[in-house]
Design a protein around this motif. Structure first.
Motif, PDB file in Angstrom:
ATOM      1  N   PRO A 151      15.844   7.724 -24.081  1.00 14.60           N
ATOM      2  CA  PRO A 151      14.691   7.127 -23.411  1.00 14.60           C
ATOM      3  C   PRO A 151      13.610   8.133 -23.064  1.00 14.60           C
ATOM      4  O   PRO A 151      13.864   9.327 -22.904  1.00 14.60           O
ATOM      5  CB  PRO A 151      15.302   6.558 -22.130  1.00 14.60           C
ATOM      6  N   TRP A 152      12.410   7.628 -22.944  1.00 17.53           N
ATOM      7  CA  TRP A 152      11.326   8.349 -22.305  1.00 17.53           C
ATOM      8  C   TRP A 152      11.471   8.202 -20.794  1.00 17.53           C
ATOM      9  O   TRP A 152      12.162   7.294 -20.315  1.00 17.53           O
ATOM     10  CB  TRP A 152       9.976   7.775 -22.734  1.00 17.53           C
ATOM     11  N   PRO A 153      10.831   9.057 -20.019  1.00 13.81           N
ATOM     12  CA  PRO A 153      10.752   8.802 -18.582  1.00 13.81           C
ATOM     13  C   PRO A 153      10.070   7.458 -18.311  1.00 13.81           C
ATOM     14  O   PRO A 153       9.315   6.949 -19.154  1.00 13.81           O
ATOM     15  CB  PRO A 153       9.891   9.966 -18.069  1.00 13.81           C
ATOM     16  N   PRO A 154      10.325   6.865 -17.153  1.00 14.36           N
ATOM     17  CA  PRO A 154       9.643   5.622 -16.801  1.00 14.36           C
ATOM     18  C   PRO A 154       8.127   5.766 -16.936  1.00 14.36           C
ATOM     19  O   PRO A 154       7.551   6.787 -16.570  1.00 14.36           O
ATOM     20  CB  PRO A 154      10.061   5.392 -15.343  1.00 14.36           C
ATOM     21  N   GLN A 155       7.508   4.718 -17.452  1.00 19.96           N
ATOM     22  CA  GLN A 155       6.099   4.781 -17.811  1.00 19.96           C
ATOM     23  C   GLN A 155       5.184   4.627 -16.602  1.00 19.96           C
ATOM     24  O   GLN A 155       5.394   3.767 -15.739  1.00 19.96           O
ATOM     25  CB  GLN A 155       5.778   3.675 -18.825  1.00 19.96           C
ATOM     26  N   GLY A 156       4.151   5.482 -16.537  1.00 21.42           N
ATOM     27  CA  GLY A 156       3.185   5.442 -15.446  1.00 21.42           C
ATOM     28  C   GLY A 156       1.789   5.103 -15.945  1.00 21.42           C
ATOM     29  O   GLY A 156       1.519   5.094 -17.155  1.00 21.42           O
ATOM     30  N   LEU A 157       0.909   4.837 -15.014  1.00 26.64           N
ATOM     31  CA  LEU A 157      -0.461   4.420 -15.311  1.00 26.64           C
ATOM     32  C   LEU A 157      -1.425   5.576 -15.068  1.00 26.64           C
ATOM     33  O   LEU A 157      -1.458   6.153 -13.978  1.00 26.64           O
ATOM     34  CB  LEU A 157      -0.839   3.230 -14.424  1.00 26.64           C
ATOM     35  N   TYR A 158      -2.228   5.902 -16.081  1.00 30.91           N
ATOM     36  CA  TYR A 158      -3.238   6.968 -16.005  1.00 30.91           C
ATOM     37  C   TYR A 158      -4.617   6.323 -16.067  1.00 30.91           C
ATOM     38  O   TYR A 158      -4.896   5.539 -16.990  1.00 30.91           O
ATOM     39  CB  TYR A 158      -3.107   7.925 -17.182  1.00 30.91           C
ATOM     40  N   THR A 214       1.829   5.563 -20.076  1.00 32.30           N
ATOM     41  CA  THR A 214       2.714   6.394 -20.878  1.00 32.30           C
ATOM     42  C   THR A 214       3.569   7.229 -19.931  1.00 32.30           C
ATOM     43  O   THR A 214       3.433   7.150 -18.711  1.00 32.30           O
ATOM     44  CB  THR A 214       1.917   7.275 -21.869  1.00 32.30           C
ATOM     45  N   SER A 215       4.446   8.026 -20.493  1.00 29.06           N
ATOM     46  CA  SER A 215       5.384   8.793 -19.678  1.00 29.06           C
ATOM     47  C   SER A 215       4.717  10.028 -19.074  1.00 29.06           C
ATOM     48  O   SER A 215       3.685  10.498 -19.559  1.00 29.06           O
ATOM     49  CB  SER A 215       6.557   9.236 -20.547  1.00 29.06           C
ATOM     50  N   PRO A 216       5.308  10.613 -18.032  1.00 30.52           N
ATOM     51  CA  PRO A 216       4.831  11.903 -17.548  1.00 30.52           C
ATOM     52  C   PRO A 216       4.901  12.981 -18.621  1.00 30.52           C
ATOM     53  O   PRO A 216       4.081  13.903 -18.630  1.00 30.52           O
ATOM     54  CB  PRO A 216       5.781  12.221 -16.381  1.00 30.52           C
ATOM     55  N   SER A 217       5.871  12.861 -19.537  1.00 27.79           N
ATOM     56  CA  SER A 217       5.997  13.836 -20.633  1.00 27.79           C
ATOM     57  C   SER A 217       4.749  13.844 -21.497  1.00 27.79           C
ATOM     58  O   SER A 217       4.141  14.893 -21.735  1.00 27.79           O
ATOM     59  CB  SER A 217       7.208  13.493 -21.510  1.00 27.79           C
ATOM     60  N   THR A 218       4.365  12.662 -21.972  1.00 27.84           N
ATOM     61  CA  THR A 218       3.196  12.574 -22.841  1.00 27.84           C
ATOM     62  C   THR A 218       1.937  12.967 -22.080  1.00 27.84           C
ATOM     63  O   THR A 218       1.051  13.636 -22.623  1.00 27.84           O
ATOM     64  CB  THR A 218       3.067  11.152 -23.413  1.00 27.84           C
TER      65      THR A 218
END
Length: 337
Positions: A151-158, A214-218
């Motif tokens: 999985p990716w980290p939980p997705q956040g809003l930018y 998108t994730s904090p990673s991206t």
């Protein structure tokens, strides 16, 4: 046609002589050694790619060099939307892609991108356990076999501007990367635009997009602080990447090599889930350290977002039919235990 799946046979006596004359060490590969080319969509800095590189090393070590996997990252060999079909057609024997990209083929592929259905790692693990048998059958119809999913980290809003409610997203140019996120943007009143990860900075710089989930990673890897100021930790969903192998390519391998791949895949899945959880905290902190305002979303924003999620789940159930109902029932039984 790119001929990736070609055995690369170790050199003969002439090669040994050249190596000896050069004064370098030379360890010939085992007779009949093969190299598999593996396209992946994300850059080397992405933890998914790093995990795959470890997977490749594990396979090489476990097979004593009988099988080497050469990783081609950042869409350098095939663009992201092309990877699945490249493996299916045996242009390459193995590849990685974002699982919900296949939602247009069957809704079962995209359940992990349905907003606010599974928002924690524990829930995501239960959802994968429920989803895997269904998608394994679907992939088998295309001569594909899943090896592992991470999985990716939980997705956040930018966003460039502060957001207090869903109404603040109306008319905003919104990055999408699959059918579910496109639908999400539409229901929020935003204007979806398809943008792959490597193109995110340019898309913001040119005004093609003004916000994204998108994730904090991206976000950290694309240096989101250069083009947006706000990050909202909405934990919208926990989507997955999947690594698949062509079944005929896999079947052609010696049994010992097959076992080595399956063992390495199991290790990669466990390692990848741990990496993802560590990534969540680390990369969220990177966003803050580089000047982004990291917010907990307002109650009004979360209420509006969850209403969108409820609509999307209802639509998804209707589209997915009995297979979708099977996944949901299995998933809900797992999280209620």
């Amino acid at each position: 046609m790119f001929e990736a799946f070609k055995p690369k046979i170790a050199g003969g006596c002439a090669a040994l002589a050249v190596a000896a004359m050069a004064g370098g060490a030379f360890a010939p590969a085992p007779a009949g050694a093969q190299t598999w080319d593996m396209p992946t969509p994300y850059p080397d800095a992405t933890f998914h790619t790093q995990n795959i590189m470890e997977f490749a090393e594990d396979v090489k070590a476990a097979t004593d060099g009988a099988l080497e996997i050469e990783v081609h990252s950042a869409g350098s060999l095939f663009k992201h939307p092309e990877i699945k079909n490249a493996v299916r057609s045996r242009q390459v024997p193995i590849g990685e892609f974002f699982l919900s990209l296949l939602t247009n083929e069957n809704a079962a592929f995209g359940i992990d991108s349905q907003p606010f259905l599974a928002t924690t790692y524990e829930q995501a693990e239960a959802l994968w356990a429920a989803q895997k048998p269904v998608i394994t059958e679907l992939l088998a119809e295309q001569d594909l076999m899943p090896l592992y999913a991470v999985p990716w980290p939980p997705q956040g809003l930018y966003t460039q501007e502060p957001v207090e409610s869903v109404e603040d997203l109306k008319g905003v140019k919104f990055r999408s990367y699959n059918a579910a996120l496109e639908r999400f943007a539409q229901l929020a009143g935003a204007a979806p635009t398809q943008v792959e990860v490597p193109d995110i900075p340019q898309a913001f710089a040119t005004g093609r997009v003004e916000a994204m989930i998108t994730s904090p990673s991206t976000g950290a890897n694309s240096k989101a602080w250069d083009f947006v100021d706000h990050y909202y930790d909405i934990k919208a969903w926990v989507p997955k990447n999947i690594v698949v192998v062509n079944k005929r390519s896999f079947a052609a391998l010696d049994e010992s090599v097959q076992t080595a791949i399956l063992n390495a895949a199991q290790q990669a899945q466990g390692r990848g889930w741990q990496m993802s959880q560590e990534e969540t905290a680390e990369k969220t902190q990177v966003l803050a350290d580089n000047g982004m305002e990291v917010h907990q979303p307002s109650d009004a924003l979360m209420q509006g977002l969850k209403e969108i999620g409820d609509k999307m789940i209802a639509e998804w159930k209707q589209e997915a039919g009995p297979a979708g109902e099977e996944i949901l029932e299995d998933y809900r039984s797992r999280i209620s235990d």
